[in-house]
Scaffold this active site. Structure first.
Site, short mmCIF file in Angstrom:
data_model
loop_
_atom_site.label_atom_id
_atom_site.label_comp_id
_atom_site.label_asym_id
_atom_site.label_seq_id
_atom_site.Cartn_x
_atom_site.Cartn_y
_atom_site.Cartn_z
N GLU A 17 0.07 -7.91 -7.63
CA GLU A 17 -1.02 -7.79 -9.03
C GLU A 17 -1.11 -9.09 -7.58
O GLU A 17 -0.55 -9.96 -7.14
CB GLU A 17 -1.05 -8.00 -9.44
CG GLU A 17 -2.32 -7.85 -10.30
CD GLU A 17 -2.95 -6.91 -10.30
OE1 GLU A 17 -2.91 -6.71 -9.36
OE2 GLU A 17 -3.36 -6.39 -11.22
N HIS A 47 1.98 -0.77 -14.90
CA HIS A 47 2.83 -0.81 -15.63
C HIS A 47 2.09 -0.13 -17.14
O HIS A 47 0.93 -0.34 -17.43
CB HIS A 47 3.30 -1.87 -15.46
CG HIS A 47 1.88 -3.10 -15.35
ND1 HIS A 47 1.93 -3.46 -16.91
CD2 HIS A 47 1.34 -3.45 -14.50
CE1 HIS A 47 0.42 -4.02 -16.73
NE2 HIS A 47 0.92 -4.25 -15.63
#
Length: 198
Positions: free
Chosen positions: A84, A13
């Protein structure tokens, strides 16, 4: 002629405020910065002309938004296993913050109290790799720095602690694949951020 071996494209990202300050950003769902959005758009140029059998994104907004700005939001499927690491009590802390209490602490060796264990993150990465190997064709993933490092280790059959060797910049592009055949997994490209605005 032999069939083309699939490649797995990994997009981390774009930049967030916590990425700039070095804070551990696991499940805290924060947005991209303006520069993070611009760099996510620049991924579209890097990926232009490529065809993917499947596109998957973490459900966290920083990965989903990167996916959208890169031009794949309409075809991406959400994959919770791409989230994550859950950093537990270390969420939002920097490595220096943690080392004030635990001077010899390293994330990839010691993990995070109250969050996921190294074994749990590694198991998630293993599930993703198993799923990827069952697909035919190239695949694109939008995910997060530490998780993608574990994913690379699982792809290469390396121990989880070796994830410390695979640094990833925000909005970077990496490619996992094979050398001669499916029994020879390899890294074809790692941490390519030529398109990123500094």
């Amino acid at each position: 002629m032999s069939r083309k071996l699939p490649q797995i494209y990994l997009a981390r990202h774009g930049e967030t405020a916590w990425a700039l300050t070095g804070q551990h950003t696991g499940r805290t769902d924060i947005p991209l910065t303006d520069r993070g959005e611009r760099n996510a758009r620049s991924l579209a140029g890097r990926l232009r002309g490529l065809t993917f059998a499947a596109v998957f994104a973490s459900p966290l907004q920083r990965a989903r938004r990167t996916c959208e700005l890169a031009g794949f939001g309409s075809v991406a499927r959400t994959a919770p296993d791409l989230m994550e690491w859950d950093y537990g009590v270390y969420e939002g802390l920097t490595t220096d913050d943690v080392r004030k209490e635990r001077p010899d602490w390293t994330l990839m060796r010691d993990g995070c109290p109250g969050g996921e264990t190294i074994e749990e993150v590694n198991a998630r990465a293993g599930r993703v790799v198993d799923g990827l190997r069952a697909l035919t064709g190239d695949v694109l993933l939008f995910s997060h720095g530490h998780f993608l490092r574990f994913l690379a280790c699982r792809w290469l059959d390396l121990p989880p602690a070796d994830a410390r060797c695979f640094l990833l910049s925000t909005a970077s592009l990496s490619i996992l694949g094979y050398e001669h055949g499916p029994d020879e997994p390899a890294v074809r490209l790692w941490n390519d951020d030529r398109h990123v605005e500094l």
